[in-house]
Enzyme design. Structure first.
Site, PDB file in Angstrom:
ATOM      1  CB  SER A 116      17.643  29.433  -5.630  1.00 29.39           C
ATOM      2  OG  SER A 116      17.947  28.068  -5.492  1.00 29.39           O
ATOM      3  CG  HIS A 141      19.153  27.704  -0.042  1.00 26.04           C
ATOM      4  ND1 HIS A 141      20.198  26.813  -0.112  1.00 26.04           N
ATOM      5  CD2 HIS A 141      18.493  27.396   1.098  1.00 26.04           C
ATOM      6  CE1 HIS A 141      20.178  26.011   0.941  1.00 26.04           C
ATOM      7  NE2 HIS A 141      19.155  26.348   1.679  1.00 26.04           N
ATOM      8  CB  CYS A 179      16.934  18.312  -8.108  1.00 28.39           C
ATOM      9  SG  CYS A 179      17.864  18.330  -9.646  1.00 28.39           S
ATOM     10  CD  GLU A 207      22.844  18.413  -3.640  1.00 25.77           C
ATOM     11  OE1 GLU A 207      23.702  17.686  -4.173  1.00 25.77           O
ATOM     12  OE2 GLU A 207      22.538  19.539  -4.088  1.00 25.77           O
ATOM     13  CB  THR A 252      23.974  18.855  -7.613  1.00 23.22           C
ATOM     14  OG1 THR A 252      23.269  19.687  -6.677  1.00 23.22           O
ATOM     15  CG2 THR A 252      23.409  17.449  -7.587  1.00 23.22           C
ATOM     16  CB  SER A 266      22.033  30.192  -2.895  1.00 22.41           C
ATOM     17  OG  SER A 266      22.326  29.525  -4.098  1.00 22.41           O
TER      18      SER A 266
END
Length: 279
Positions: free
Chosen positions: A263, A41, A96, A126, A164, A220
């Protein structure tokens, strides 16, 4: 004018790993490679990769048969792997490891008859990916208010996981509420340790400065969480690059704090620091 930089600002482990894996693949040939969704992002970083042959696509079907496709660090649902295999794609999986662990938890408990609850943003890639490991049947809770609109059966078994990058304080509040509502429940605090440390560092430095700058992508999630945390303490500017700053932003402040999302590349952070120190 003094600049204080928060610890753990910039690329996290998962992003560093994904970016290196992607770059290594780009260097292998001149044919280019496909990425399923933006690699990270941060559009400035992604653009650098696209200039070197990365092609960002939205669907597996957009990748020609037998080509290479990157699965980004946010991860994807199980169906993407099945589709990719059917098309004979060479998949480079940069998911990840912390996100992979959540996939395993969701799939395992779903197979045992548990209802999976994801604490996170239902629009975030995610969370969409996590949901894809429990047949897209997860209950997704983003805010305390969401709990009022969710039907929970005390007779059911529940498994809780978290995005996360979710705000730690928010997670704890939702968990406390769910603990009161549910009888048979397994809690998995899957917030990345780097996220916890980054958020705590942002909170601490915000107490020491006159204003904060948070550098990171507008889309993000972890960057926006940092913005929210800093705003609780001092005036805060959220920017993607140094081009969004001007001298007027700093005329009433002597000590500037700076942090950056997971990011955000180092070179973007350095440009911001150099600009502030030049004033």
């Amino acid at each position: 004018m003094e600049v204080k930089i928060a610890k753990n600002a910039g690329f996290c482990f998962g992003v560093k790993r994904a970016m290196k894996m992607a770059w290594d693949e780009l260097e292998k040939s001149n044919d280019g490679i496909y990425a399923l969704g933006p690699l990270i992002h941060n559009k400035q970083a992604v653009l650098k990769y696209e200039e070197n042959g990365l092609k960002t696509i939205d669907e597996v079907n957009d990748v020609p048969t037998s080509n290479r496709m990157i699965i980004r660090s946010h991860g994807v649902g199980e169906s993407v792997y099945i589709e990719s295999d059917k098309k004979g794609l060479n998949v480079i999986d940069t998911t990840c490891p912390f996100v992979k662990k959540i996939h395993e938890i969701a799939k395992n408990y779903y197979s045992k008859g548990y209802k999976v609850i994801v604490i996170g943003d239902y629009k975030h890639p995610e969370v969409i990916g996590i949901n894809g490991w429990c047949n897209n049947e997860a209950i997704i809770i983003k805010t305390i208010e969401d709990l009022e609109n969710v039907e929970l059966e005390k007779s059911n078994k529940y498994c809780i996981v978290a995005q996360t990058t979710i705000n730690v304080d928010l997670y704890n509040k939702i968990v406390k509420d769910l603990s009161d509502k549910l009888e048979e429940v397994v809690f998995n605090n899957t917030i990345c340790s780097a996220t916890k440390i980054r958020q705590e560092a942002a909170k601490e430095i915000s107490k020491e400065v006159d204003m904060m700058i948070v550098v990171g992508g507008k889309h993000s999630s972890n960057t926006q969480k940092l913005v929210q945390i800093c705003m609780e303490y001092v005036p805060t500017l959220a920017i993607e690059t140094v081009d969004e700053l001007n001298e007027e932003d700093f005329k009433n402040y002597n000590t500037i704090g700076l942090t950056a999302g997971a990011s955000t590349p180092d070179w973007i952070i350095e440009e911001v620091i150099n600009y502030i120190e030049s004033l």
